[in-house]
Design a protein around this motif. Structure first.
Motif, PDB file in Angstrom:
ATOM      1  N   PHE A   8      28.764  38.782   7.081  1.00 47.18           N
ATOM      2  CA  PHE A   8      27.839  38.074   6.196  1.00 47.18           C
ATOM      3  C   PHE A   8      27.329  36.796   6.847  1.00 47.18           C
ATOM      4  O   PHE A   8      27.471  35.712   6.316  1.00 47.18           O
ATOM      5  N   VAL A   9      26.753  36.971   8.021  1.00 44.05           N
ATOM      6  CA  VAL A   9      26.145  35.862   8.758  1.00 44.05           C
ATOM      7  C   VAL A   9      24.799  36.331   9.283  1.00 44.05           C
ATOM      8  O   VAL A   9      24.534  37.526   9.380  1.00 44.05           O
ATOM      9  N   GLU A  10      23.947  35.370   9.640  1.00 44.20           N
ATOM     10  CA  GLU A  10      22.625  35.719  10.142  1.00 44.20           C
ATOM     11  C   GLU A  10      22.597  35.926  11.647  1.00 44.20           C
ATOM     12  O   GLU A  10      21.596  36.315  12.213  1.00 44.20           O
ATOM     13  N   ASP A  11      23.706  35.683  12.323  1.00 47.34           N
ATOM     14  CA  ASP A  11      23.803  35.839  13.764  1.00 47.34           C
ATOM     15  C   ASP A  11      23.605  37.308  14.147  1.00 47.34           C
ATOM     16  O   ASP A  11      24.351  38.169  13.696  1.00 47.34           O
ATOM     17  N   PRO A  12      22.619  37.622  14.984  1.00 48.52           N
ATOM     18  CA  PRO A  12      22.384  39.025  15.341  1.00 48.52           C
ATOM     19  C   PRO A  12      23.504  39.640  16.171  1.00 48.52           C
ATOM     20  O   PRO A  12      23.547  40.844  16.341  1.00 48.52           O
ATOM     21  N   LEU A  13      24.417  38.850  16.666  1.00 49.67           N
ATOM     22  CA  LEU A  13      25.531  39.377  17.452  1.00 49.67           C
ATOM     23  C   LEU A  13      26.805  39.464  16.632  1.00 49.67           C
ATOM     24  O   LEU A  13      27.901  39.496  17.165  1.00 49.67           O
ATOM     25  N   SER A  14      26.669  39.536  15.323  1.00 48.21           N
ATOM     26  CA  SER A  14      27.802  39.376  14.423  1.00 48.21           C
ATOM     27  C   SER A  14      28.710  40.582  14.268  1.00 48.21           C
ATOM     28  O   SER A  14      29.762  40.471  13.693  1.00 48.21           O
ATOM     29  N   GLY A  15      28.321  41.746  14.728  1.00 46.57           N
ATOM     30  CA  GLY A  15      29.211  42.892  14.604  1.00 46.57           C
ATOM     31  C   GLY A  15      28.831  43.881  13.534  1.00 46.57           C
ATOM     32  O   GLY A  15      29.648  44.698  13.134  1.00 46.57           O
ATOM     33  N   ASP A  16      27.587  43.848  13.056  1.00 48.89           N
ATOM     34  CA  ASP A  16      27.141  44.852  12.086  1.00 48.89           C
ATOM     35  C   ASP A  16      27.092  46.210  12.770  1.00 48.89           C
ATOM     36  O   ASP A  16      26.611  46.343  13.887  1.00 48.89           O
ATOM     37  N   LYS A  17      27.594  47.229  12.077  1.00 47.61           N
ATOM     38  CA  LYS A  17      27.562  48.597  12.600  1.00 47.61           C
ATOM     39  C   LYS A  17      27.199  49.556  11.470  1.00 47.61           C
ATOM     40  O   LYS A  17      27.558  49.332  10.316  1.00 47.61           O
ATOM     41  N   ALA A  18      26.522  50.628  11.850  1.00 53.61           N
ATOM     42  CA  ALA A  18      26.110  51.629  10.873  1.00 53.61           C
ATOM     43  C   ALA A  18      26.124  53.006  11.520  1.00 53.61           C
ATOM     44  O   ALA A  18      26.168  53.140  12.743  1.00 53.61           O
ATOM     45  N   VAL A  19      26.061  54.015  10.660  1.00 52.81           N
ATOM     46  CA  VAL A  19      25.979  55.397  11.112  1.00 52.81           C
ATOM     47  C   VAL A  19      24.641  55.961  10.629  1.00 52.81           C
ATOM     48  O   VAL A  19      24.307  55.836   9.455  1.00 52.81           O
ATOM     49  N   ILE A  20      23.909  56.541  11.559  1.00 55.28           N
ATOM     50  CA  ILE A  20      22.724  57.337  11.223  1.00 55.28           C
ATOM     51  C   ILE A  20      23.028  58.718  11.773  1.00 55.28           C
ATOM     52  O   ILE A  20      22.881  58.974  12.978  1.00 55.28           O
ATOM     53  N   GLU A  21      23.517  59.594  10.910  1.00 59.69           N
ATOM     54  CA  GLU A  21      24.077  60.873  11.350  1.00 59.69           C
ATOM     55  C   GLU A  21      23.091  61.747  12.107  1.00 59.69           C
ATOM     56  O   GLU A  21      23.495  62.532  12.957  1.00 59.69           O
ATOM     57  N   SER A  22      21.799  61.625  11.824  1.00 61.67           N
ATOM     58  CA  SER A  22      20.823  62.453  12.544  1.00 61.67           C
ATOM     59  C   SER A  22      20.679  62.017  14.001  1.00 61.67           C
ATOM     60  O   SER A  22      20.132  62.759  14.823  1.00 61.67           O
ATOM     61  N   ILE A  23      21.203  60.836  14.331  1.00 64.55           N
ATOM     62  CA  ILE A  23      21.139  60.329  15.699  1.00 64.55           C
ATOM     63  C   ILE A  23      22.517  60.351  16.346  1.00 64.55           C
ATOM     64  O   ILE A  23      22.677  60.791  17.482  1.00 64.55           O
ATOM     65  N   SER A  24      23.533  59.853  15.635  1.00 65.40           N
ATOM     66  CA  SER A  24      24.895  59.806  16.163  1.00 65.40           C
ATOM     67  C   SER A  24      25.880  59.772  15.006  1.00 65.40           C
ATOM     68  O   SER A  24      25.657  59.070  14.028  1.00 65.40           O
TER      69      SER A  24
END
Length: 88
Positions: A8-24
């Motif tokens: 919950f920070v605005e830093d783009p290097l903060s560690g946000d991760k997601a899954v987009i199953e159609s890609i990976s």
């Protein structure tokens, strides 16, 4: 897109991760072209009755690869009205 983890920070290097199953099928680092998009996604959709991190999002994404392997997603925007419950 489904969230795997977020900070919950605005830093783009903060560690946000997601899954987009159609890609990976594995979680990949996500960046946001506009922090307002991230903030909107973190509010979820009250009509679905689930917390924001349990929802799925339809997004516009740019995939960054190294040797044809996805390494980062840049979320360009999302379609709030298309947010859905992936378990439904």
């Amino acid at each position: 897109m489904t969230w795997h983890q977020t900070r919950f920070v605005e830093d783009p290097l903060s560690g946000d991760k997601a899954v987009i199953e159609s890609i990976s099928k594995t979680p990949i680092k996500i960046l946001f072209e506009n922090n307002a998009v991230k903030q909107a996604m973190l509010h979820g959709d009250p009509r679905l009755g689930k917390p924001w991190h349990e929802l799925a999002y339809v997004v516009d994404v740019r995939v960054q690869t190294i040797h044809d392997v996805p390494k980062a997603y840049t979320i360009l925007g999302f379609y709030e009205e298309e947010t859905f419950d992936p378990d439904a």
